[in-house]
Design a protein around this motif. Structure first.
Motif, PDB file in Angstrom:
ATOM      1  N   LEU A 160      25.871 -11.720 171.548  1.00 30.32           N
ATOM      2  CA  LEU A 160      26.568 -11.833 172.907  1.00 30.32           C
ATOM      3  C   LEU A 160      27.046 -11.298 172.942  1.00 30.32           C
ATOM      4  O   LEU A 160      28.802 -11.205 173.058  1.00 30.32           O
ATOM      5  N   SER A 161      27.164  -9.657 173.448  1.00 30.06           N
ATOM      6  CA  SER A 161      28.002  -8.564 173.545  1.00 30.06           C
ATOM      7  C   SER A 161      28.881  -8.620 174.627  1.00 30.06           C
ATOM      8  O   SER A 161      29.842  -8.969 175.102  1.00 30.06           O
ATOM      9  N   ASP A 162      28.436  -9.513 175.813  1.00 33.59           N
ATOM     10  CA  ASP A 162      28.910  -9.454 177.387  1.00 33.59           C
ATOM     11  C   ASP A 162      29.769 -10.736 177.113  1.00 33.59           C
ATOM     12  O   ASP A 162      29.506 -11.426 178.165  1.00 33.59           O
ATOM     13  N   TRP A 163      29.552 -11.767 176.247  1.00 34.39           N
ATOM     14  CA  TRP A 163      30.345 -12.354 176.762  1.00 34.39           C
ATOM     15  C   TRP A 163      31.571 -13.342 175.272  1.00 34.39           C
ATOM     16  O   TRP A 163      31.611 -12.173 174.375  1.00 34.39           O
ATOM     17  N   GLN A 164      32.189 -14.052 175.892  1.00 32.71           N
ATOM     18  CA  GLN A 164      33.248 -14.328 174.664  1.00 32.71           C
ATOM     19  C   GLN A 164      33.697 -15.604 174.544  1.00 32.71           C
ATOM     20  O   GLN A 164      33.426 -16.392 175.191  1.00 32.71           O
ATOM     21  N   SER A 177      34.541 -23.472 174.355  1.00 30.86           N
ATOM     22  CA  SER A 177      34.306 -22.633 175.405  1.00 30.86           C
ATOM     23  C   SER A 177      33.333 -21.806 175.496  1.00 30.86           C
ATOM     24  O   SER A 177      34.548 -20.140 175.146  1.00 30.86           O
ATOM     25  N   LEU A 178      32.585 -21.156 176.098  1.00 31.10           N
ATOM     26  CA  LEU A 178      32.231 -19.500 176.122  1.00 31.10           C
ATOM     27  C   LEU A 178      32.175 -19.205 177.484  1.00 31.10           C
ATOM     28  O   LEU A 178      31.686 -19.921 178.509  1.00 31.10           O
ATOM     29  N   PHE A 179      32.650 -17.802 177.878  1.00 34.68           N
ATOM     30  CA  PHE A 179      32.600 -16.890 178.985  1.00 34.68           C
ATOM     31  C   PHE A 179      32.050 -15.704 178.743  1.00 34.68           C
ATOM     32  O   PHE A 179      32.262 -14.982 177.942  1.00 34.68           O
ATOM     33  N   VAL A 185      30.935 -17.627 184.449  1.00 36.26           N
ATOM     34  CA  VAL A 185      29.753 -17.658 183.839  1.00 36.26           C
ATOM     35  C   VAL A 185      30.638 -18.968 182.911  1.00 36.26           C
ATOM     36  O   VAL A 185      31.277 -18.459 181.836  1.00 36.26           O
ATOM     37  N   LEU A 186      31.051 -20.310 182.957  1.00 34.57           N
ATOM     38  CA  LEU A 186      31.702 -20.903 182.017  1.00 34.57           C
ATOM     39  C   LEU A 186      30.673 -22.433 181.179  1.00 34.57           C
ATOM     40  O   LEU A 186      29.958 -23.253 181.826  1.00 34.57           O
ATOM     41  N   ILE A 187      30.732 -21.892 179.830  1.00 33.45           N
ATOM     42  CA  ILE A 187      29.892 -22.707 178.949  1.00 33.45           C
ATOM     43  C   ILE A 187      31.439 -23.722 178.414  1.00 33.45           C
ATOM     44  O   ILE A 187      31.771 -22.916 177.447  1.00 33.45           O
ATOM     45  N   ALA A 188      31.658 -24.678 179.110  1.00 36.15           N
ATOM     46  CA  ALA A 188      32.706 -25.403 178.753  1.00 36.15           C
ATOM     47  C   ALA A 188      32.845 -26.252 177.425  1.00 36.15           C
ATOM     48  O   ALA A 188      34.162 -26.797 176.624  1.00 36.15           O
TER      49      ALA A 188
END
Length: 274
Positions: A160-164, A177-179, A185-188
């Motif tokens: 997921l190169s565009d996520w942190q 959490s993923l952002f 977009v936040l996956i909390a």
């Protein structure tokens, strides 16, 4: 026992036609299981990753929901926001089925490989039937040794190169959490909720509202508060929490900031063990 009830309700239901994902964006969908969300990142024709895996014995329904969106193409990996039974319960079965790795924060590794157990749920926090039952919830899951790997220390996410990932400790020692910065977009996970997580009624009659983390399983309230403040500073446009329906818009933004500013009053139960 609550876990026996969950297992029985799953095993008694052989028709999985209702187990379908709901699209949030063209490359993000979620499937609302009995008590928690699992999230799929990736367009239907692209490579994809699964975030969280629901409770034990929910793997067949999750597989059905994933196959409705991606066909037989397996995800590249499973990422766990943390190792609690309702987020990692079906991780082993799914990883075995797809023959893929599982990633989570290094601080969570001991809890999913049998070295440690999470503290038991705290039924004294109040708020609803789920809280009352939390004392009998499982505190460990199937060992994931051989499947699980630690996430990189630089905040990057495999495939997921565009996520942190954001360290949102407090609910558990290694919660993440993923952002995605480009569209915020936040996956909390369980750093916060968009339904009242202690209430059984909220499961069946979900009302969108920004709440704190599930109180019955939250270990460190100071860290949990700092995590919510950290997430509020990200100014997310969409929140997909572990519990509740995804939220977006100005109402969500206002409620998130209010929670960050008033965490002690809004989220921390007056009576608690942790």
């Amino acid at each position: 026992m609550e876990q026996e009830y969950i297992d029985k309700s799953i095993n008694d239901e052989h028709d999985f036609d209702h187990a379908v994902s709901e699209e949030v964006l063209s490359d993000i969908a979620y499937y609302r299981t009995l008590i928690v969300n699992v999230i799929m990142i990736g367009k239907p024709d692209d490579d994809w990753v699964l975030v969280d895996t629901g409770t034990h014995k929910y793997h067949k329904r999750i597989l059905h929901a994933c196959e409705q969106r991606y066909g037989k193409k397996p995800p590249q990996a499973i990422i766990l926001t943390h190792g609690h039974f309702d987020h990692a319960g079906s991780a082993k079965k799914l990883a075995e089925h797809w023959d893929i790795p599982i990633y989570l924060h290094p601080y969570e590794l001991d809890y999913v490989t049998g070295a440690k157990e999470y503290p038991p749920g705290d039924p004294t926090v109040g708020g609803g039937l789920i809280s009352l039952l939390s004392g009998i919830f499982p505190t460990k899951i199937d060992h994931l040794k051989g499947f699980v790997q630690p996430l990189p220390s630089d905040g990057s996410l495999p495939f997921l190169s565009d996520w942190q990932y954001i360290e949102t400790f407090g609910h558990t020692p290694g919660h993440i959490s993923l952002f995605r910065k480009k569209d915020r977009v936040l996956i909390a996970g369980d750093a916060l909720s968009t339904e009242k997580p202690e209430s059984t009624l909220a499961v069946f009659f979900p009302l969108q509202h920004v709440y704190g983390p599930p109180a019955y399983f939250t270990e460190d309230w100071y860290d949990a508060e700092q995590s919510v403040k950290k997430l509020a500073k990200l100014d997310p446009n969409i929140i997909i929490a572990g519990h509740g329906i995804p939220m977006e818009g100005e109402t969500m933004k206002g409620e998130l900031q209010k929670l960050a500013d008033n965490f002690t009053e809004q989220a921390i139960p007056k009576h608690r063990r942790h």
